[in-house]
Design an enzyme around this catalytic site. Sequence first.
Site, PDB file in Angstrom:
ATOM      1  N   CYS A 249     -10.172  -2.341 -10.775  1.00 42.15           N
ATOM      2  CA  CYS A 249      -9.731  -1.182  -9.980  1.00 42.15           C
ATOM      3  C   CYS A 249      -8.342  -1.390  -9.380  1.00 42.15           C
ATOM      4  O   CYS A 249      -7.869  -0.554  -8.621  1.00 42.15           O
ATOM      5  CB  CYS A 249     -10.733  -0.851  -8.883  1.00 42.15           C
ATOM      6  SG  CYS A 249     -10.872  -2.130  -7.637  1.00 42.15           S
TER       7      CYS A 249
ATOM      8  N   ARG B 188     -10.904   4.154  -0.997  1.00 41.51           N
ATOM      9  CA  ARG B 188     -10.508   3.268   0.110  1.00 41.51           C
ATOM     10  C   ARG B 188     -10.800   3.989   1.416  1.00 41.51           C
ATOM     11  O   ARG B 188     -10.079   4.914   1.787  1.00 41.51           O
ATOM     12  CB  ARG B 188      -9.016   2.942   0.014  1.00 41.51           C
ATOM     13  CG  ARG B 188      -8.622   2.107  -1.207  1.00 41.51           C
ATOM     14  CD  ARG B 188      -7.106   1.982  -1.260  1.00 41.51           C
ATOM     15  NE  ARG B 188      -6.622   0.932  -2.137  1.00 41.51           N
ATOM     16  CZ  ARG B 188      -6.099   1.137  -3.341  1.00 41.51           C
ATOM     17  NH1 ARG B 188      -6.034   2.356  -3.834  1.00 41.51           N
ATOM     18  NH2 ARG B 188      -5.650   0.124  -4.053  1.00 41.51           N
TER      19      ARG B 188
ATOM     20  N   ASN C 238      -4.745  -6.246  -7.455  1.00 44.01           N
ATOM     21  CA  ASN C 238      -3.599  -6.257  -6.529  1.00 44.01           C
ATOM     22  C   ASN C 238      -3.627  -7.503  -5.658  1.00 44.01           C
ATOM     23  O   ASN C 238      -2.629  -8.192  -5.493  1.00 44.01           O
ATOM     24  CB  ASN C 238      -3.622  -5.028  -5.619  1.00 44.01           C
ATOM     25  CG  ASN C 238      -3.641  -3.744  -6.395  1.00 44.01           C
ATOM     26  OD1 ASN C 238      -3.275  -3.741  -7.560  1.00 44.01           O
ATOM     27  ND2 ASN C 238      -4.079  -2.679  -5.773  1.00 44.01           N
ATOM     28  N   ASP C 239      -4.789  -7.767  -5.110  1.00 42.31           N
ATOM     29  CA  ASP C 239      -4.899  -8.964  -4.283  1.00 42.31           C
ATOM     30  C   ASP C 239      -5.080 -10.217  -5.126  1.00 42.31           C
ATOM     31  O   ASP C 239      -4.561 -11.271  -4.782  1.00 42.31           O
ATOM     32  CB  ASP C 239      -6.068  -8.826  -3.298  1.00 42.31           C
ATOM     33  CG  ASP C 239      -5.635  -8.013  -2.093  1.00 42.31           C
ATOM     34  OD1 ASP C 239      -4.581  -8.336  -1.533  1.00 42.31           O
ATOM     35  OD2 ASP C 239      -6.339  -7.047  -1.740  1.00 42.31           O
TER      36      ASP C 239
ATOM     37  N   GLU D 224     -11.328 -10.442  -5.802  1.00 50.43           N
ATOM     38  CA  GLU D 224      -9.879 -10.353  -5.572  1.00 50.43           C
ATOM     39  C   GLU D 224      -9.338 -11.598  -4.893  1.00 50.43           C
ATOM     40  O   GLU D 224      -8.175 -11.654  -4.517  1.00 50.43           O
ATOM     41  CB  GLU D 224      -9.531  -9.094  -4.781  1.00 50.43           C
ATOM     42  CG  GLU D 224     -10.343  -8.866  -3.530  1.00 50.43           C
ATOM     43  CD  GLU D 224      -9.999  -7.545  -2.831  1.00 50.43           C
ATOM     44  OE1 GLU D 224      -8.981  -6.920  -3.146  1.00 50.43           O
ATOM     45  OE2 GLU D 224     -10.778  -7.153  -1.941  1.00 50.43           O
TER      46      GLU D 224
ATOM     47  N   ARG E 112       2.163  -9.741  -1.492  1.00 45.55           N
ATOM     48  CA  ARG E 112       2.385  -8.466  -2.190  1.00 45.55           C
ATOM     49  C   ARG E 112       3.365  -7.564  -1.446  1.00 45.55           C
ATOM     50  O   ARG E 112       3.811  -6.550  -1.967  1.00 45.55           O
ATOM     51  CB  ARG E 112       1.056  -7.742  -2.466  1.00 45.55           C
ATOM     52  CG  ARG E 112       0.277  -7.384  -1.228  1.00 45.55           C
ATOM     53  CD  ARG E 112      -1.166  -6.998  -1.562  1.00 45.55           C
ATOM     54  NE  ARG E 112      -1.332  -5.593  -1.827  1.00 45.55           N
ATOM     55  CZ  ARG E 112      -2.508  -5.003  -1.984  1.00 45.55           C
ATOM     56  NH1 ARG E 112      -3.623  -5.717  -1.940  1.00 45.55           N
ATOM     57  NH2 ARG E 112      -2.597  -3.733  -2.223  1.00 45.55           N
TER      58      ARG E 112
ATOM     59  N   HIS F 246       0.809  -1.219   0.000  1.00 45.81           N
ATOM     60  CA  HIS F 246       0.000   0.000   0.000  1.00 45.81           C
ATOM     61  C   HIS F 246       0.844   1.270   0.000  1.00 45.81           C
ATOM     62  O   HIS F 246       0.414   2.292  -0.512  1.00 45.81           O
ATOM     63  CB  HIS F 246      -1.022  -0.037   1.136  1.00 45.81           C
ATOM     64  CG  HIS F 246      -2.199  -0.880   0.761  1.00 45.81           C
ATOM     65  ND1 HIS F 246      -2.314  -2.202   1.127  1.00 45.81           N
ATOM     66  CD2 HIS F 246      -3.266  -0.610  -0.016  1.00 45.81           C
ATOM     67  CE1 HIS F 246      -3.414  -2.691   0.600  1.00 45.81           C
ATOM     68  NE2 HIS F 246      -4.017  -1.762  -0.095  1.00 45.81           N
TER      69      HIS F 246
END
Length: 759
Positions: A679, A473, A631-632, A608, A642, A366
Amino acid sequence: MADAPMLEALRKLSEEVSSAENLDQALRLIVRRVREVIGADACSVYLIDPATTERVLMATEGLRADAVGRVRLRPDEGLVGLVCSRAEPVNVEDAPGHPAYRYFPETGEEAFHGFLGVPIIHQGRTLGALVVQQKERRRFTEDEETLLITLAAQLAAAIAHAEAVTGFDNLAMGRHHDRPFPGVSGAPGVAVGTAVVVYPPFDLAAVPDRTVDDTEAEVRRFLAAVEQVRQDIDRLEARFDRDLPQADRALFEAYRLMLDSDSIVGRTIARIDLGQWAPAALRDTVEEHSRAFRLMDDPYLRERVEDMRDLGRRLLERLEAQPGTPVHFPEAAVLVGDSLGPAAFIDLPLERVRALVSRQGSGSSHAAILARALGIPAVMGVSDLPLAKVEGKTLVVDGYEGRVFVDPSPAVREQFQRLSDEEHELRVELEPLRDLPAVTRDGHRIALFANAGLLSELEPIRDNGADGIGLYRTEFPFMMRDRFPGEGEQTELYRRILERCAPAPVTLRTLDIGGDKSLPYFPIHEDNPFLGWRGLRVCLDHPEIFMVQIRAMVRANAGLGNLHILLPMVTTPAEVDEALHLIGRAHRELQEETGEELPLPRIGAMIEVPSAVSSAAAIARRVDFLSIGTNDLVQYLLAVDRNNHRVAKLYDALHPAVIEAIERVLHAGARYGKPVSVCGEMASDPAAALLLVGLGLDTLSVNAIDIPRIKWVVRNLEYRQARELVDAVRDLEEAHQIRHHLECEIERLGLGGLIRAGK
Ligand code: PEP
Ligand code: MG
């Protein structure tokens, strides 16, 4: 051989090596101890000089000391060359009889016959070789060989670290210049700035060096802390007086003695007098004593290391609680930290931050996502960067290649300054695109939304040419407080965002904590946080927290109707049912309470987690839209944490498994007529965006800063070409092949400048 004393010896050696002051000292320790442990006649370490690729004798116990630094072997030379090039042990009974043997008279090596060399490998890179030699002709036993391999493997990280810290210059190896610290790319771009180290409170080892001008004031600050700790100890002792046995009470006396002794207070003051600030002066004093104690064989004295550290922590706490030296925050700062979580940015003047450098994490952490949102470069996983030593130094951060230069030469600085200027020009060139729609040359419209929230109220919302917010978020505003924000507070925040964007849609994602995002007032400690209590799982277990958030969102939407709610970390359709039930209830209750007709938000699920890909149809049936969080999804599909820089090379959103998963989700959405968007960061990468459009995604949500770039790709593309591209990469087996193909296509479209800028 894996008996307890051996493990203890190994542990001790690693610890000593890690706390050595420089590479030279670390290597001398290694050769001395390893020779003892193996019982060999000689032990030596050779390291590869990165400038020349020669193998250089760096330390020895047994060969002639003056050969150190002078014996240099070409990569293909000698038995050491063999060990390094094969990255395998070489064990020979009679070294001089071996065809690869190369004799150096300055070593006195002719006296030795038995030879065992093992490679020193750190994170896949061969650093050199660890060698033991015996005068007699003999092959080392299998036990000795495995022990040496174990030692080399254990010591490799410490050697790499010491090597990075010291630099080869100081070791008469010469020629080394401008060698960067390697990491992985976190966010694209290059920047030059002054390092500001962000470190956690009350952690003595993490305190960075910092110089002070007014040393007298700093000494006073330190002495005040000493006095406070003395009083703390008196108070503690008084409190426990009756309950503590005599032996434990002796501890207080020991603390008092240490505080009175010149060895702690006097040594620290001497360091402050030299210009070091008090916390780092204290750090060095405690480390100096700990090192001396650790080397003692007396177990009682070794235990005193912990007491010493505890006292150091107490002094630091008192120091940090005082109004200290005001931290000078440079105009162009590079934030440097061990693990820069999003919370590290709170209260910092972000407008002056030019780049981020983190010792941990990878491109999908992040902190890296945040850097991209800020439009600044980031390098993650720079594990060898000596944090204590970089404060105030000039850093060049290369976010494309994932490397950091510390105090580089003017030539390197100029080269990167030029790159940075070019980037700026590209941004200016893209500026006019802001008010144009993202439509392909043959008229296919792509909705381009912005990701937001990580910077909370700081972000410019809606002045970036986005069609709305595709992912907000909400956890960041939660992180900036010291307790859960109340319903009124949340309503106000969400209302501001919805109003500012109306009538454009805004997708507010419900709280996604856990993983690498924790709340200071709701800590979650788990061995496997990314596989643990995260996102919707936490919210369903705490309906009181979830309901407050949903009520705030629904209230904020009154009279506007542009709210979409997105549920993170959905694993099963049953979780969606449960969340929908709670959302329905919150909506009903609010209508009853207010007597008003409130618009029902559209509700979506994030896809995800691999199980959600398989259940995408069942999930699509229940919700209004699906949003793929790549991302996940990449981390879970490829089993690559990650945040772990060691496996960052494997993390690639263009892996065929990811592409196949996206296609499955698109089919599931189409089956129930539900829109699907992406996203995750993948959509911000021009090459990947090309592929996503070709796959049939009509909605992408990307970092605000990347919108012009992605718009440029879309507007220079024919939809037909993008579809053909998907067919062309379908049979490619590896992510890098797919990337290469897509990047060639981008070049062909004349958008080559974007490849660098988009990585
Ligand atoms: C994702 O996982 O792709 C995503 C967008 O969410 P986050 O990065 O916050 O986990
Ligand atoms: Mg996610």
